[in-house]
Scaffold this active site. Structure first.
Site, PDB file in Angstrom:
ATOM      1  N   MET A   1      -2.274  -8.878   8.031  1.00  0.00           N
ATOM      2  CA  MET A   1      -2.940 -10.151   7.189  1.00  0.00           C
ATOM      3  C   MET A   1      -2.135 -11.389   7.458  1.00  0.00           C
ATOM      4  SD  MET A   1      -4.438  -9.475   3.935  1.00  0.00           S
ATOM      5  CE  MET A   1      -3.557  -6.987   3.880  1.00  0.00           C
TER       6      MET A   1
ATOM      7  N   CYS B   1      -3.649 -12.910  -5.582  1.00  0.00           N
ATOM      8  CA  CYS B   1      -3.733 -12.705  -3.877  1.00  0.00           C
ATOM      9  C   CYS B   1      -4.093 -11.349  -3.540  1.00  0.00           C
ATOM     10  CB  CYS B   1      -2.386 -12.526  -3.613  1.00  0.00           C
ATOM     11  SG  CYS B   1      -1.811 -12.472  -2.025  1.00  0.00           S
TER      12      CYS B   1
ATOM     13  N   CYS C   1       3.751 -14.284  -2.483  1.00  0.00           N
ATOM     14  CA  CYS C   1       2.669 -13.353  -1.203  1.00  0.00           C
ATOM     15  C   CYS C   1       2.437 -14.176  -0.469  1.00  0.00           C
ATOM     16  CB  CYS C   1       1.769 -13.187  -2.645  1.00  0.00           C
ATOM     17  SG  CYS C   1       0.327 -11.852  -2.030  1.00  0.00           S
TER      18      CYS C   1
ATOM     19  N   LEU D   1      -1.425  -3.161   6.640  1.00  0.00           N
ATOM     20  CA  LEU D   1      -0.340  -3.203   6.861  1.00  0.00           C
ATOM     21  C   LEU D   1       1.062  -4.256   6.726  1.00  0.00           C
ATOM     22  CD1 LEU D   1       0.410  -0.588  10.238  1.00  0.00           C
ATOM     23  CD2 LEU D   1       1.397  -0.341   8.214  1.00  0.00           C
ATOM     24  N   SER D   2       2.460  -4.560   6.457  1.00  0.00           N
ATOM     25  CA  SER D   2       2.547  -5.843   6.094  1.00  0.00           C
ATOM     26  C   SER D   2       3.794  -6.342   6.938  1.00  0.00           C
ATOM     27  CB  SER D   2       2.892  -6.027   4.672  1.00  0.00           C
ATOM     28  OG  SER D   2       4.037  -4.930   4.191  1.00  0.00           O
ATOM     29  N   GLY D   3       4.449  -4.402   7.506  1.00  0.00           N
ATOM     30  CA  GLY D   3       5.589  -4.993   7.767  1.00  0.00           C
ATOM     31  C   GLY D   3       6.857  -4.308   6.908  1.00  0.00           C
ATOM     32  N   GLY D   4       6.731  -4.221   5.546  1.00  0.00           N
ATOM     33  CA  GLY D   4       7.577  -3.734   4.757  1.00  0.00           C
ATOM     34  C   GLY D   4       7.792  -2.841   4.777  1.00  0.00           C
ATOM     35  N   VAL D   5       8.181  -1.163   4.319  1.00  0.00           N
ATOM     36  CA  VAL D   5       8.716  -0.211   4.405  1.00  0.00           C
ATOM     37  C   VAL D   5       7.827   0.693   3.762  1.00  0.00           C
ATOM     38  CG1 VAL D   5       9.911   0.172   2.331  1.00  0.00           C
ATOM     39  CG2 VAL D   5       9.916   1.653   3.872  1.00  0.00           C
ATOM     40  N   ASP D   6       7.101   0.506   2.060  1.00  0.00           N
ATOM     41  CA  ASP D   6       6.099   0.770   1.571  1.00  0.00           C
ATOM     42  C   ASP D   6       4.661   0.496   2.355  1.00  0.00           C
ATOM     43  OD1 ASP D   6       7.512   0.814  -0.472  1.00  0.00           O
ATOM     44  OD2 ASP D   6       7.476  -1.228  -1.395  1.00  0.00           O
TER      45      ASP D   6
END
Length: 396
Positions: free
Chosen positions: A34, A101, A201, A9-14
């Protein structure tokens, strides 16, 4: 038993929608954020501060009712990505941190953590798809481009292996970006309207010279303009003893010297610049803008040419050494003297171009049907059969 999937989970919508879809499909989903970068001094504005992102990731996990935790991978990230970048720039090459990355962090360090937590799969919010076929009774995994042509991110995953693909899931690969945002809205996720992150990234938008100056010291050098009618572009060889000799010629690096053109400006370090670059040269008074056509980090000289169409920007072929050759589909690997017609690209978002792979003993040549602009050492070339990415390599 439900299969367990750990979502980056990156905190973005995707990635938020990826987690949502997996939960809907009945998987046991765990969200992991991360944390890979601490130093905000080199980022421009607040484009991508990790604090906001980890907060959004946590709120999404809460909304979906899934466990969530943060893992700090900044040590590995510095070692495997940042140090590698400094090293490549110092050599006068231009690395692609996003590809690395994925290979080194998301699908290696992160994947190992996930598997230690009992995950059956690791999922990301990449716009690409995974296929599975049978070959001689064995399962072979395919990396297929995303259905949304504008967002296809298969190129960034061009260094993945069969083992990594086996454990990977790409839940949004069949969707268009607009559909992903719509799903996020319907599910009332905080990230539904969040802008896509830009830049490196995990680091965000950085001023590259500022970033590189942490390790690579500025040193004054000259900017030389090479005219379009320079002798380098006038003499073209047409007869060759062999195809390999022709490919060597087509992929050769021009050897410029200061006396080939005129000095038009100064710079603070050739290692901060890359082929095809237009911004940051600060040379005015030209009919057309100047583009970097080559850099010489040994002599600390930047060679430039006027206009997008300058012949110094274009080549028809490139070379990849055996050490830097990678097949996602090892079963399709070429043997010496074999050739293969493919579609290839030398950068993300570049339309796929017709090309032929020529395997030689020391490595492989990629010969394009059309001239390519700014083929850059250190970047990745990726080749496809229709919509399947089958291999890649670092341009040497």
């Amino acid at each position: 038993m439900k299969k367990r999937v750990i979502v980056g989970l990156s905190g973005g919508v995707d990635s938020s929608v990826a987690a949502y879809l997996l939960k809907e499909q009945g998987y046991e989903v765990i969200g992991l954020f991360m944390k890979n970068w601490h130093d905000d001094s080199v980022t421009i504005s607040d484009e991508c501060p990790w604090l906001d992102d980890s907060n959004d990731a946590m709120l999404v996990a809460e909304k979906l009712g899934i466990p969530f935790q943060t893992v700090d991978l900044s040590e590995q990230y510095k070692e495997r990505i940042v140090d590698y970048m400094f090293n490549e720039y110092e050599k006068g090459r231009t690395p692609n941190p996003d590809v690395l990355c994925n290979r080194e962090i998301k699908f290696d360090v992160f994947m190992k953590i996930a598997l230690d937590l009992g995950a059956d799969y690791v999922a990301t919010g990449h716009y690409c798809r995974k296929g599975t076929i049978e070959n001689n009774g064995e399962q072979v995994y395919q990396l297929l481009s995303g259905k949304d042509n504008n967002k296809d991110q298969s190129y960034f995953l061009c260094q993945l292996s069969q083992d990594q693909l086996a454990k990977a899931l790409f839940p949004i690969g069949e969707l268009q970006k607009s559909e992903v945002r719509e799903i996020a809205k319907q599910a009332d996720l905080i990230t539904a309207d969040k802008k896509d992150s830009q830049g490196l990234c995990f680091i965000g938008k950085v001023r590259l010279p500022d970033f590189l100056q942490q390790q690579l010291k500025p040193k004054d050098g000259v900017i030389v303009e090479i005219p379009k009618d320079n002798f380098h572009y006038k003499t073209t060889q047409t007869s060759f003893k062999s195809k390999t000799e022709e490919l060597q010629y087509l992929s050769r690096k021009a050897e410029y010297s200061i006396s080939d053109g005129e000095i038009v400006g100064k710079h603070q370090g050739a290692h901060y610049f890359t082929k095809g670059q237009r911004k940051g040269l600060s040379v005015g008074g030209k009919v057309e803008p100047l583009f970097v056509i080559d850099t010489d980090v040994k002599e600390n000289v930047i060679y430039t040419g006027q206009g997008k169409g300058h012949p110094g920007l274009y080549k028809k072929a490139l070379y990849v050494s055996n050490e830097e050759l990678h097949w996602i589909r090892p079963d399709l690997m070429l043997k010496t003297d074999e050739t293969l017609k493919v579609l290839a690209r030398i950068r993300y978002r570049q339309p796929l171009e017709n090309a032929i792979l020529h395997k030689v003993e020391s490595g492989m040549y990629v010969e394009f049907e059309n001239l390519q602009s700014a083929i850059t050492e250190g970047q990745f070339v990726a080749w496809y059969l229709e919509d399947e990415l089958v291999g890649s390599g670092v341009i040497s």
